[in-house]
Write a protein that holds these residues in place. Structure first.
Motif, mmCIF file in Angstrom:
data_model
loop_
_atom_site.group_PDB
_atom_site.id
_atom_site.type_symbol
_atom_site.label_atom_id
_atom_site.label_comp_id
_atom_site.label_asym_id
_atom_site.label_seq_id
_atom_site.Cartn_x
_atom_site.Cartn_y
_atom_site.Cartn_z
ATOM 1 N N PRO A 160 10.651 9.784 -1.989
ATOM 2 C CA PRO A 160 9.620 8.751 -2.068
ATOM 3 C C PRO A 160 8.631 9.111 -3.174
ATOM 4 C CG PRO A 160 9.274 10.170 -0.142
ATOM 5 C CD PRO A 160 10.556 10.608 -0.781
ATOM 6 N N PRO A 161 7.957 8.103 -3.741
ATOM 7 C CA PRO A 161 6.933 8.406 -4.747
ATOM 8 C C PRO A 161 5.879 9.311 -4.108
ATOM 9 C CG PRO A 161 7.358 6.046 -4.651
ATOM 10 C CD PRO A 161 8.084 6.664 -3.488
ATOM 11 N N LEU A 162 5.510 10.385 -4.805
ATOM 12 C CA LEU A 162 4.664 11.400 -4.181
ATOM 13 C C LEU A 162 3.243 11.447 -4.728
ATOM 14 C CD1 LEU A 162 7.260 14.305 -4.037
ATOM 15 C CD2 LEU A 162 6.518 12.858 -2.158
ATOM 16 N N SER A 163 2.980 10.699 -5.793
ATOM 17 C CA SER A 163 1.653 10.838 -6.368
ATOM 18 C C SER A 163 0.731 9.688 -5.992
ATOM 19 C CB SER A 163 1.752 10.954 -7.894
ATOM 20 O OG SER A 163 2.463 9.860 -8.396
ATOM 21 N N SER A 164 1.279 8.619 -5.367
ATOM 22 C CA SER A 164 0.400 7.545 -4.926
ATOM 23 C C SER A 164 0.843 7.027 -3.564
ATOM 24 C CB SER A 164 0.400 6.408 -5.957
ATOM 25 O OG SER A 164 1.701 5.893 -6.090
ATOM 26 N N CYS A 165 -0.098 6.407 -2.879
ATOM 27 C CA CYS A 165 0.155 5.888 -1.531
ATOM 28 C C CYS A 165 1.072 4.665 -1.602
ATOM 29 C CB CYS A 165 -1.185 5.520 -0.894
ATOM 30 S SG CYS A 165 -1.015 4.618 0.657
ATOM 31 N N ALA A 166 2.079 4.630 -0.719
ATOM 32 C CA ALA A 166 3.040 3.530 -0.746
ATOM 33 C C ALA A 166 2.406 2.212 -0.307
ATOM 34 C CB ALA A 166 4.228 3.848 0.145
ATOM 35 N N ARG A 167 1.300 2.288 0.419
ATOM 36 C CA ARG A 167 0.710 1.054 0.947
ATOM 37 C C ARG A 167 -0.382 0.509 0.029
ATOM 38 N NH1 ARG A 167 -0.478 1.643 7.054
ATOM 39 N NH2 ARG A 167 1.787 1.883 7.124
ATOM 40 N N CYS A 168 -1.359 1.356 -0.339
ATOM 41 C CA CYS A 168 -2.489 0.844 -1.136
ATOM 42 C C CYS A 168 -2.384 1.242 -2.612
ATOM 43 C CB CYS A 168 -3.810 1.333 -0.552
ATOM 44 S SG CYS A 168 -4.104 3.100 -0.826
ATOM 45 N N GLN A 169 -1.375 2.021 -2.953
ATOM 46 C CA GLN A 169 -1.145 2.471 -4.329
ATOM 47 C C GLN A 169 -2.220 3.433 -4.858
ATOM 48 O OE1 GLN A 169 1.847 1.469 -5.136
ATOM 49 N NE2 GLN A 169 1.852 -0.032 -3.490
ATOM 50 N N GLY A 170 -3.145 3.844 -3.961
ATOM 51 C CA GLY A 170 -4.171 4.797 -4.390
ATOM 52 C C GLY A 170 -3.573 6.169 -4.688
ATOM 53 N N GLY A 171 -4.223 6.887 -5.600
ATOM 54 C CA GLY A 171 -3.738 8.221 -5.959
ATOM 55 C C GLY A 171 -3.931 9.207 -4.817
ATOM 56 N N LEU A 172 -3.094 10.245 -4.773
ATOM 57 C CA LEU A 172 -3.161 11.207 -3.673
ATOM 58 C C LEU A 172 -3.710 12.553 -4.103
ATOM 59 C CD1 LEU A 172 0.306 10.563 -1.996
ATOM 60 C CD2 LEU A 172 -1.903 9.693 -1.281
ATOM 61 N N SER A 173 -4.190 12.649 -5.328
ATOM 62 C CA SER A 173 -4.536 13.976 -5.828
ATOM 63 C C SER A 173 -5.726 14.593 -5.093
ATOM 64 C CB SER A 173 -4.811 13.920 -7.330
ATOM 65 O OG SER A 173 -5.673 12.848 -7.600
ATOM 66 N N GLY A 174 -6.650 13.755 -4.598
ATOM 67 C CA GLY A 174 -7.833 14.292 -3.943
ATOM 68 C C GLY A 174 -7.567 14.913 -2.588
ATOM 69 N N ARG A 175 -7.412 14.071 -1.577
ATOM 70 C CA ARG A 175 -7.297 14.588 -0.208
ATOM 71 C C ARG A 175 -5.855 14.783 0.231
ATOM 72 N NH1 ARG A 175 -10.088 10.359 3.232
ATOM 73 N NH2 ARG A 175 -9.909 11.874 4.907
ATOM 74 N N GLY A 176 -4.931 14.474 -0.634
ATOM 75 C CA GLY A 176 -3.535 14.603 -0.242
ATOM 76 C C GLY A 176 -3.119 13.438 0.625
ATOM 77 N N GLY A 177 -1.945 13.503 1.182
ATOM 78 C CA GLY A 177 -1.461 12.411 2.014
ATOM 79 C C GLY A 177 -0.532 12.944 3.076
ATOM 80 N N ILE A 178 0.220 12.038 3.655
ATOM 81 C CA ILE A 178 1.232 12.469 4.624
ATOM 82 C C ILE A 178 2.541 11.755 4.318
ATOM 83 C CG2 ILE A 178 -0.407 12.902 6.515
ATOM 84 C CD1 ILE A 178 1.057 10.153 7.601
ATOM 85 N N TYR A 179 3.627 12.412 4.687
ATOM 86 C CA TYR A 179 4.918 11.735 4.653
ATOM 87 C C TYR A 179 5.169 11.174 6.046
ATOM 88 C CZ TYR A 179 9.930 10.961 4.644
ATOM 89 O OH TYR A 179 11.175 10.391 4.780
ATOM 90 N N ASP A 180 5.204 9.837 6.137
ATOM 91 C CA ASP A 180 5.415 9.178 7.414
ATOM 92 C C ASP A 180 6.914 8.968 7.616
ATOM 93 O OD1 ASP A 180 5.738 7.412 9.522
ATOM 94 O OD2 ASP A 180 3.906 6.294 9.063
ATOM 95 N N ARG A 181 7.481 9.742 8.553
ATOM 96 C CA ARG A 181 8.947 9.723 8.687
ATOM 97 C C ARG A 181 9.468 8.402 9.211
ATOM 98 N NH1 ARG A 181 10.691 15.563 10.921
ATOM 99 N NH2 ARG A 181 12.746 14.706 10.550
ATOM 100 N N ARG A 182 8.646 7.668 9.963
ATOM 101 C CA ARG A 182 9.156 6.397 10.481
ATOM 102 C C ARG A 182 9.291 5.380 9.360
ATOM 103 N NH1 ARG A 182 4.613 5.529 14.825
ATOM 104 N NH2 ARG A 182 3.572 5.663 12.810
ATOM 105 N N GLU A 183 8.373 5.461 8.377
ATOM 106 C CA GLU A 183 8.414 4.495 7.280
ATOM 107 C C GLU A 183 9.159 5.034 6.077
ATOM 108 O OE1 GLU A 183 5.006 2.298 6.394
ATOM 109 O OE2 GLU A 183 4.225 2.348 8.440
ATOM 110 N N GLY A 184 9.383 6.353 6.059
ATOM 111 C CA GLY A 184 10.047 6.951 4.907
ATOM 112 C C GLY A 184 9.203 6.895 3.653
ATOM 113 N N ASP A 185 7.870 6.903 3.833
ATOM 114 C CA ASP A 185 6.966 6.761 2.699
ATOM 115 C C ASP A 185 5.825 7.768 2.777
ATOM 116 O OD1 ASP A 185 7.839 4.756 0.973
ATOM 117 O OD2 ASP A 185 7.262 3.200 2.409
ATOM 118 N N VAL A 186 5.225 7.993 1.628
ATOM 119 C CA VAL A 186 4.038 8.829 1.583
ATOM 120 C C VAL A 186 2.811 7.922 1.597
ATOM 121 C CG1 VAL A 186 2.735 10.471 0.184
ATOM 122 C CG2 VAL A 186 5.218 10.703 0.399
ATOM 123 N N LEU A 187 1.883 8.214 2.523
ATOM 124 C CA LEU A 187 0.686 7.387 2.673
ATOM 125 C C LEU A 187 -0.559 8.244 2.472
ATOM 126 C CD1 LEU A 187 1.684 5.489 5.969
ATOM 127 C CD2 LEU A 187 1.956 4.696 3.606
#
Ligand SMILES: [Zn+2]
Length: 244
Positions: A150-177
């Motif tokens: 999955p794309p790892l540098s931005s949120c799959a839902r809001c497209q915001g960058g993840l460099s600050g607080r990081g994110g999570i890989y949501d296994r049910r959705e198969g996406d990084v949020l």
């Protein structure tokens, strides 16, 4: 049927009857290929130790009509990684690479980038690359080359960058949020905090202890979700590191 030739790396081999072996290769030109090596168990004359895991060979084989098992005609050794496997931890990591490659290589279709990835990672380990870095690099690129990272540098839902607080890989959705879109961690999710895009791009920053931990967890979650099985070699490596 014409004889075919390609460069290949041995992923695994197991006995077939009294005298033969079935060998799985990652080849340069036709992805994953399985073949029968006649007489490889009974006599070492023809294949020697060339069919040991991760040997790089020049392979000659015949396809067999109505069978997905080729007939191995010759496997001339180009490079052996036998010596590298004398160290138990290194051997266990190499077994992980081979198991992952066996699960993800495209079967009997061109997968040259993957062949080159495995060859390059083995060469880097031989030349002293840290085992953790090598393993994470191989895992991330295994997923990327097969279109399942999955794309790892931005949120799959809001497209915001993840460099600050990081994110999570949501296994049910198969996406990084991002943390805003997933304020509560869903069960089984993998936190990706403290991982910079550089780490995730396979260019880990130097000297950040533990920086690769989230990547390892992400890789294992993806392996499981995509193949629905546990990778035995990873369990072996874990118990080796625990010291029993
Ligand atoms: Zn978001």
């Amino acid at each position: 049927m014409p004889i075919r030739e390609t460069e290949a790396m041995v992923l695994r081999s197991h006995p077939l009857g009294e005298s033969d072996r079935i060998v799985t290769f990652l080849t340069r030109s036709v992805g994953k290929l399985r073949g029968v090596a006649k007489g490889a168990r009974r006599s070492r004359r023809r294949f020697g130790s060339n069919l040991e895991p991760l040997s790089r060979v020049r392979l000659e084989y015949f396809e067999r009509e109505g069978s997905d098992l080729a007939r191995i005609e010759a496997a001339d050794l180009l490079e052996s990684f036998y010596r590298l496997q004398e160290d138990p931890e290194r051997a266990a990591v190499l077994a992980c690479l081979a198991e992952v490659a066996d699960a993800f290589a495209r079967e009997q279709q061109e997968d040259e980038a993957y062949f080159r990835l495995l060859r390059a990672v083995l060469a880097a380990i031989r030349d002293g690359l840290d085992l953790e870095r090598a393993a994470r690099y191989f895992e991330v690129w295994t997923h990327r080359l097969h279109g399942v990272l999955p794309p790892l540098s931005s949120c799959a839902r809001c497209q915001g960058g993840l460099s600050g607080r990081g994110g999570i890989y949501d296994r049910r959705e198969g996406d990084v949020l991002c943390r805003r879109c997933a304020p509560q961690r869903p069960p089984g999710s993998v936190p990706l905090t403290k991982v910079s895009p550089g780490d995730l791009a396979g260019r880990p920053a130097e000297g950040r202890p533990g920086a690769l931990g989230p990547l390892a967890a992400l890789a294992e979650a993806l392996f499981f979700d995509l193949t629905e099985r546990r990778f035995k070699s990873y369990d072996v490596l874990r118990s080796l590191r625990r010291g029993h």
